[in-house]
Design a protein around this motif. Structure first.
Motif, short mmCIF file in Angstrom:
data_model
loop_
_atom_site.label_atom_id
_atom_site.label_comp_id
_atom_site.label_asym_id
_atom_site.label_seq_id
_atom_site.Cartn_x
_atom_site.Cartn_y
_atom_site.Cartn_z
N ASP A 180 0.93 -1.20 -0.05
CA ASP A 180 -0.01 -0.06 -0.19
C ASP A 180 0.70 1.25 0.01
O ASP A 180 1.50 1.56 1.00
CB ASP A 180 -0.86 0.01 1.31
N PRO A 181 0.73 2.22 -1.11
CA PRO A 181 1.56 3.38 -1.06
C PRO A 181 0.92 4.11 0.05
O PRO A 181 1.78 5.20 0.18
CB PRO A 181 1.45 3.67 -2.63
N LEU A 182 -0.13 4.23 0.65
CA LEU A 182 -0.67 5.01 1.40
C LEU A 182 -0.31 4.54 3.11
O LEU A 182 -0.83 4.95 4.05
CB LEU A 182 -2.13 5.10 1.27
N ASN B 171 -3.04 23.63 -6.80
CA ASN B 171 -3.07 24.91 -6.34
C ASN B 171 -2.55 24.82 -4.73
O ASN B 171 -2.63 25.73 -4.01
CB ASN B 171 -4.45 25.20 -6.35
N HIS B 172 -1.95 23.71 -4.28
CA HIS B 172 -1.55 23.75 -2.79
C HIS B 172 -0.43 24.59 -2.56
O HIS B 172 0.63 24.46 -3.35
CB HIS B 172 -1.36 22.29 -2.41
N SER B 173 -0.46 25.65 -1.58
CA SER B 173 0.62 26.62 -1.39
C SER B 173 1.67 25.92 -0.45
O SER B 173 2.77 26.29 -0.40
CB SER B 173 0.14 27.69 -0.96
N GLY B 174 1.59 24.69 0.15
CA GLY B 174 2.78 24.13 0.77
C GLY B 174 2.79 24.81 2.29
O GLY B 174 3.55 24.25 3.16
N LYS B 175 1.65 25.37 2.68
CA LYS B 175 1.66 26.08 3.96
C LYS B 175 1.00 25.12 5.18
O LYS B 175 0.11 24.02 4.73
CB LYS B 175 0.64 27.25 3.96
N LEU C 85 -2.04 17.53 -0.33
CA LEU C 85 -0.67 18.22 -0.44
C LEU C 85 -0.12 18.30 -1.73
O LEU C 85 0.54 18.91 -2.22
CB LEU C 85 0.04 17.40 0.28
N HIS C 86 -0.80 17.28 -2.65
CA HIS C 86 -0.32 17.33 -4.15
C HIS C 86 -1.05 18.03 -5.04
O HIS C 86 -1.03 17.66 -6.24
CB HIS C 86 0.10 15.69 -4.59
N ALA C 87 -2.18 18.76 -4.60
CA ALA C 87 -2.96 19.36 -5.38
C ALA C 87 -2.26 20.60 -6.16
O ALA C 87 -1.48 21.11 -5.49
CB ALA C 87 -4.18 19.98 -4.58
N ASP D 129 -6.64 11.40 1.67
CA ASP D 129 -7.30 13.15 1.58
C ASP D 129 -6.09 13.89 1.66
O ASP D 129 -5.83 14.75 1.06
CB ASP D 129 -8.45 13.20 2.63
N VAL D 130 -5.16 13.45 2.60
CA VAL D 130 -3.86 14.42 2.86
C VAL D 130 -3.06 14.34 1.68
O VAL D 130 -2.68 15.49 1.27
CB VAL D 130 -3.26 13.83 4.12
N GLU D 131 -2.87 13.13 1.23
CA GLU D 131 -1.97 13.11 0.08
C GLU D 131 -2.28 14.14 -1.34
O GLU D 131 -1.71 14.64 -1.81
CB GLU D 131 -1.68 11.61 -0.54
#
Length: 164
Positions: A102-104, A160-164, A156-158, A151-153
């Motif tokens: 599982d990669p998750l 428009n995610h700013s990395g904050k 984080l990889h969306a 959901d977290v992944e």
């Protein structure tokens, strides 16, 4: 370890469904026996049943019945320890399988590590007891953790995610 797919000009991360991750897990006979209740509902002493009519067998039955309390006193702790050891082995095999397939898995475990300290000791104890008592409880619990991890992944990889 995750797969990138594109669609509608938006990139998102897709992970294999849990069913695919668990498919090999249910091919293992030992784990299948575990999920079907092995090591969870076993009894140390088989019921003797009614006394046999045959005199010789009846005498053996009476001796076994008389020895039963002593046998329980002497060997029941070792029996319970062996059953706990078997359950622990199965749990390790489940975790090893998930770690490999599982990669998750790592993200799911990080979420668990983040959640546990926030729970009361009584809640953690109840969770541990529930997971130990019911073979399928672990898979259901892991599925919940995995959904949070996905959901977290995805967040984080969306794009428009700013990395904050």
């Amino acid at each position: 370890m995750h797969h990138r797919t594109t669609g509608n000009n938006a990139t998102h991360t897709a992970f294999p469904p849990l069913k695919a991750v668990l498919s090999d897990l249910f091919q293992d006979q030992g784990l299948t026996a575990h999920f079907n209740g092995a090591n969870h509902r076993q009894s140390f002493v088989a019921p003797l049943g009614p006394a046999p009519a045959d005199h010789a067998r009846r005498r053996v039955w009476e001796i076994l019945r008389a020895l039963e309390p002593e046998m329980l006193r002497r060997f029941l702790p070792a029996f319970h320890l062996e059953q706990k050891h078997k359950r622990d082995q199965v749990r390790r095999r489940k975790l090893d399988h998930l770690r490999r397939t599982d990669p998750l898995f790592e993200r799911s475990m990080h979420i668990l590590e983040w959640i546990l300290p926030k729970l009361s000791k009584a809640a953690v104890r109840a969770l541990e007891q529930g997971l130990a008592a019911h073979p399928h409880a672990f898979v259901r619990f892991y599925a919940s953790l995995r959904k949070l991890a996905e959901d977290v992944e995805l967040t984080l990889h969306a794009p428009n995610h700013s990395g904050k």
